[in-house]
Scaffold this active site. Structure first.
Site, short mmCIF file in Angstrom:
data_model
loop_
_atom_site.label_atom_id
_atom_site.label_comp_id
_atom_site.label_asym_id
_atom_site.label_seq_id
_atom_site.Cartn_x
_atom_site.Cartn_y
_atom_site.Cartn_z
N HIS A 126 26.24 1.06 -45.08
CA HIS A 126 26.46 2.96 -45.46
C HIS A 126 28.11 3.28 -43.78
O HIS A 126 28.99 3.67 -44.30
CB HIS A 126 25.36 4.14 -44.63
CG HIS A 126 24.07 3.48 -45.37
ND1 HIS A 126 24.26 2.98 -46.49
CD2 HIS A 126 22.90 3.51 -44.92
CE1 HIS A 126 23.67 2.66 -47.30
NE2 HIS A 126 22.08 3.10 -46.25
N LYS B 186 20.18 -3.22 -50.38
CA LYS B 186 20.72 -4.07 -49.11
C LYS B 186 19.27 -3.87 -48.09
O LYS B 186 18.37 -3.67 -49.47
CB LYS B 186 21.38 -2.48 -48.84
CG LYS B 186 20.41 -2.32 -48.08
CD LYS B 186 21.67 -0.95 -47.67
CE LYS B 186 21.25 -0.69 -45.57
NZ LYS B 186 19.20 0.04 -45.58
C1 BG6 Z 1 18.53 3.07 -46.07
C2 BG6 Z 1 18.17 3.00 -44.40
O1 BG6 Z 1 19.97 2.43 -46.51
O2 BG6 Z 1 18.97 4.43 -45.97
C3 BG6 Z 1 17.34 4.15 -44.03
O3 BG6 Z 1 17.24 1.63 -44.59
C4 BG6 Z 1 17.16 5.22 -44.35
O4 BG6 Z 1 16.56 3.38 -43.16
C5 BG6 Z 1 18.61 5.77 -44.97
O5 BG6 Z 1 16.21 6.27 -43.59
C6 BG6 Z 1 19.00 7.18 -45.10
O6 BG6 Z 1 19.56 7.48 -46.46
P1 BG6 Z 1 19.56 9.30 -46.64
O7 BG6 Z 1 20.38 9.08 -47.68
O8 BG6 Z 1 18.58 9.79 -46.89
O9 BG6 Z 1 21.31 9.68 -45.59
#
Ligand code: BG6
Length: 486
Positions: free
Chosen positions: A237, A145
């Site tokens: 997400h 993404k």
């Molecule tokens: C990513 C985003 O998809 O997910 C980031 O682009 C974010 O900005 C990250 O920090 C968060 O992922 P996780 O697994 O650390 O919660």
């Protein structure tokens, strides 16, 4: 653990942050677990003019720091033998021939092309691969993404990539779907009878999904400033988490059965349009403050952020799902950077009992809540009322808790370890299908358009807090509070 089929994984964006921080350490861990055949290859590709030795030095530093104590020199030297590097400029279309020479004679191997690059390069890369006859029946393409910046640009990318790879060969990653707790949420819902009768309107009062980060934009401001929280986190997400909570039980565990059900949820999301967007969403941007006692600058003072930027680093939204199961049950989503702590959780609050015959805590604390925690620890907690010891029937909330680390006493796979092995196995269950992505953008685009049309600039919040006060008001108007405010 079973060995994977021999593969040649070509990693575009091979010198980038994601490749070095997540993908290569994930592959190295699979090597430690004995899952990679000796003949498999990982081919980093980027525009930098560096030698294979330079590349290996970068990969080693990064694996050492991300794998920590489990790093092992013997496995590293085997892994290093399998890692290669090529310089390719996808925009100019140069460098593909050398890659072709490297892959010649290995057509039978699983051949995933992982595109960890800007989305504007997805189509040029795929077209370059097709021109050079690198796309075999055993090829797959993995798209990180963001897939475009709105519905139209995403459709265009899908169109061009789809002209070269079939839908069965396209793996659109949302790493949240690879997280252990997300899989456990599915196990909880579809492996047990217990919650199913309660999983609906009339039984669930409301749902909250929080993905809070204490980090700022770090070194990604150029990307982030063009993206913002709505497109960086909610479009993918948070909506995917919502789908897993709200979907009907699929007929089977197959990829399409799962994805069909998720798609129905996305299509049943009530669209937000015009001024309604302003009452159902909150945009925020962090100003300076302190996170865990350390002073930090505000978003506008971060490197590479334009001083007049109106990009949101926080967003909250109230969603409704127009389905028989969920009509009238609000789902509140929120996410932000530089919040008080890193905390991701899904909180499902159930309705109250009709009549109480015992002395109970206040209404908010008396309700049963199921909390599925993704970070920092991974757990599932159910709060129920139990009798306080002593005389009389006084009830108080207690927790039935499942802590995954405690229970299983094993390291949880990182999301990318699972997803990369799924790519090699050809399992699409945890990847987004084209129609899902389109439905997500269709719901997201009007929000951004309304923010622009009505000049909705983000409300500021101090770094180290839980976001703008307006986010508490959003949920407070319905008589609820975010779980950290209870
Ligand atoms: C990513 C985003 O998809 O997910 C980031 O682009 C974010 O900005 C990250 O920090 C968060 O992922 P996780 O697994 O650390 O919660």
């Amino acid at each position: 653990m079973q060995q994977l089929a021999t593969f040649d994984l070509v990693l575009f964006g091979g010198t980038g942050d994601l490749a070095l921080r997540k993908l290569l350490p994930a592959l190295y861990r699979r090597q430690l677990a004995g899952q990679l055949t000796e003949d498999s290859r990982i081919i980093g590709v980027a525009r930098s003019d560096i030698s294979r030795e330079d590349y290996l030095a970068q990969v080693e530093t990064s694996c050492r720091s991300h794998v920590g104590a489990e790093f092992d020199d013997k496995h590293w030297s085997q892994f290093a033998r399998q890692v290669h590097y090529f310089k390719i400029d996808a925009n100019a279309g140069t460098g593909f021939d050398a890659l072709h020479a490297c892959l010649k004679g290995r057509e039978a191997n699983v051949r995933p092309f992982f595109l960890s690059t800007a989305p504007s390069l997805f189509a040029p890369i795929c077209e370059g691969l097709a021109r050079t006859q690198l796309v075999t029946p055993a090829s797959r393409v993995v798209l990180e993404k963001p897939l475009g910046h709105d519905r139209t640009s995403s459709a265009l990318i899908n169109e061009r990539v789809g002209a070269i790879f079939s839908e069965q060969q396209i793996f659109r990653i949302d790493h949240y779907l690879g997280k252990e707790t997300v899989q456990n949420l599915m196990a909880l819902r579809f492996g047990n009878l217990l919650f199913e009768p309660l999983w609906k309107r009339g039984r669930v009062q409301h749902v909250q999904i929080t993905v809070a980060e204490n980090l700022g934009v770090e070194r990604r401001a150029q990307f982030y400033d063009q993206t913002g929280a709505l497109r960086d986190m909610v479009q993918n997400h948070l909506l995917q988490l919502l789908c897993i909570i709200a979907m009907e039980p699929p007929q089977t565990g197959d990829a399409d059965a799962m994805r069909d059900e998720k798609l129905k949820v996305l299509r049943a999301l009530r669209p937000l349009h015009g001024r309604e967007v302003l009452t159902k969403t909150v945009r925020g941007q962090y100003k300076s403050g302190a996170v865990s006692g350390t002073p930090v600058v505000g978003y506008l003072a971060e490197k590479d952020v334009p001083p007049e930027s109106v990009t949101e680093t926080f967003m909250a939204v109230k969603c409704e799902i127009d389905s028989w199961r969920w009509a009238g049950v609000p789902f509140y989503l929120r996410t932000g950077k530089r919040l008080q702590e890193k905390m991701s959780e899904i909180a499902i609050t159930f309705e109250d009992i009709p009549v109480s015959i015992y002395e109970r805590p206040d209404k908010v604390h008396a309700l049963n809540r199921l909390i599925i925690r993704l970070a920092p620890d991974e757990s599932i907690t159910l709060s129920v009322l139990a009798k306080s010891p002593g005389e009389g029937m006084r009830l108080k909330p207690v927790s039935l808790a499942l802590d995954f680390n405690e229970t299983f006493k094993t390291r949880m796979l990182d999301a990318y370890e699972r997803l990369l092995t799924d790519v090699i196995k050809g399992n699409l269950t945890l990847f987004m299908r084209r129609d899902e992505l389109d439905a997500a953008w269709q719901w997201i685009d009007p929000i951004r358009e309304a923010w622009q049309r009505y000049d909705e600039t983000p409300k500021s919040y101090s770094a180290g807090t839980w976001g703008p006060a307006a986010a508490s008001a959003l949920i407070g108007r319905d008589g609820f509070a975010w779980s950290n405010e209870l």
